[in-house]
Structures are given as C-alpha cells and as structure tokens.
Design a protein around this motif. Structure first.
Motif, short mmCIF file in Angstrom:
data_model
loop_
_atom_site.label_atom_id
_atom_site.label_comp_id
_atom_site.label_asym_id
_atom_site.label_seq_id
_atom_site.Cartn_x
_atom_site.Cartn_y
_atom_site.Cartn_z
N LEU A 161 44.13 20.36 51.46
CA LEU A 161 43.90 20.93 50.14
C LEU A 161 45.06 20.62 49.19
CD1 LEU A 161 42.24 24.35 51.03
CD2 LEU A 161 41.13 22.23 50.32
N ILE A 174 44.36 22.49 57.06
CA ILE A 174 43.65 22.87 55.82
C ILE A 174 44.62 22.84 54.65
CG2 ILE A 174 42.48 24.77 54.62
CD1 ILE A 174 41.31 25.57 57.38
N GLU A 201 38.49 27.59 54.80
CA GLU A 201 38.96 26.98 53.55
C GLU A 201 38.84 27.98 52.41
OE1 GLU A 201 37.30 23.50 50.70
OE2 GLU A 201 37.73 22.91 52.76
#
Length: 107
Positions: free
Chosen positions: A50, A46, A11
């Motif tokens: 996000l 991810i 991340e």
C-alpha cells in the motif's frame, strides 16, 4: 476464520486504523489484533504494497524504547481508497446478511 477471507479484509482494516491515527507496524498489529487474530507477518506485506501504491507516506520518529520507529500516515489517495473499500464492504456485508438471515426462499 477462513484465511482467504481474512486476507481480503485486512487491507481495509489497515486503512481504517490508519485513517484514525498514524501508527508504526507493531502498534498497527496490536490494534487490529484486539479484534482479529493476526500475526506481524501478515501486516508488513500489506504495508509495503500500500505504501508502494501511494496510499501511505512514512516517517521515522525517535523511540525511548529502542531505535526510531517507522510510522505510516494515510495520503489523500489512501483516504479515497479506504472510503471506496468501506462502501464495498458494507454493501457486500448487507448482501450476505440478507442471504444468511432469510433473504432467500427455498422451493
């Protein structure tokens, strides 16, 4: 490298690369793969998460090599979380290095 350790760091890697330039998914995978062995399937979840959390915006850009590409751009919130995670990582790395490099005395 241990898979759980790698997942936690990815991340921050995604945020860090995108803080330097906008990227489309495959380009992002290639950038990170220069340093860490990863697959496409690791990065896209991810990116979705996000984006949903408001750390990225997306836009389409025409490509000469096929359909338009979806680019990711960091938002102001994205820069803030990247800086927070980076500070946490550097503090954690420093603490682990102190342990590994002799910060503990054994009885």
């Amino acid at each position: 490298m241990n898979i759980q350790l790698k997942k936690g760091i990815l991340e921050l890697c995604v945020l860090s690369v995108l803080s330097k330039k906008d990227c489309y998914g495959y380009e992002l995978v290639n950038e990170i793969s220069k340093h860490i062995s990863i697959s496409d399937g690791t990065i896209y979840p991810i990116l979705r998460r996000l984006t949903n959390e408001g750390y990225f915006t997306t836009y389409l850009q025409e490509s000469q090599e096929g359909p338009p590409r979806k680019y990711y751009r960091l938002t102001e919130s994205g820069y803030k979380i990247k800086n927070e995670l980076e500070r946490e990582w550097l503090d954690f790395q420093n603490s682990v290095n102190n342990i590994l490099l002799g910060g503990l005395e054994y009885e």
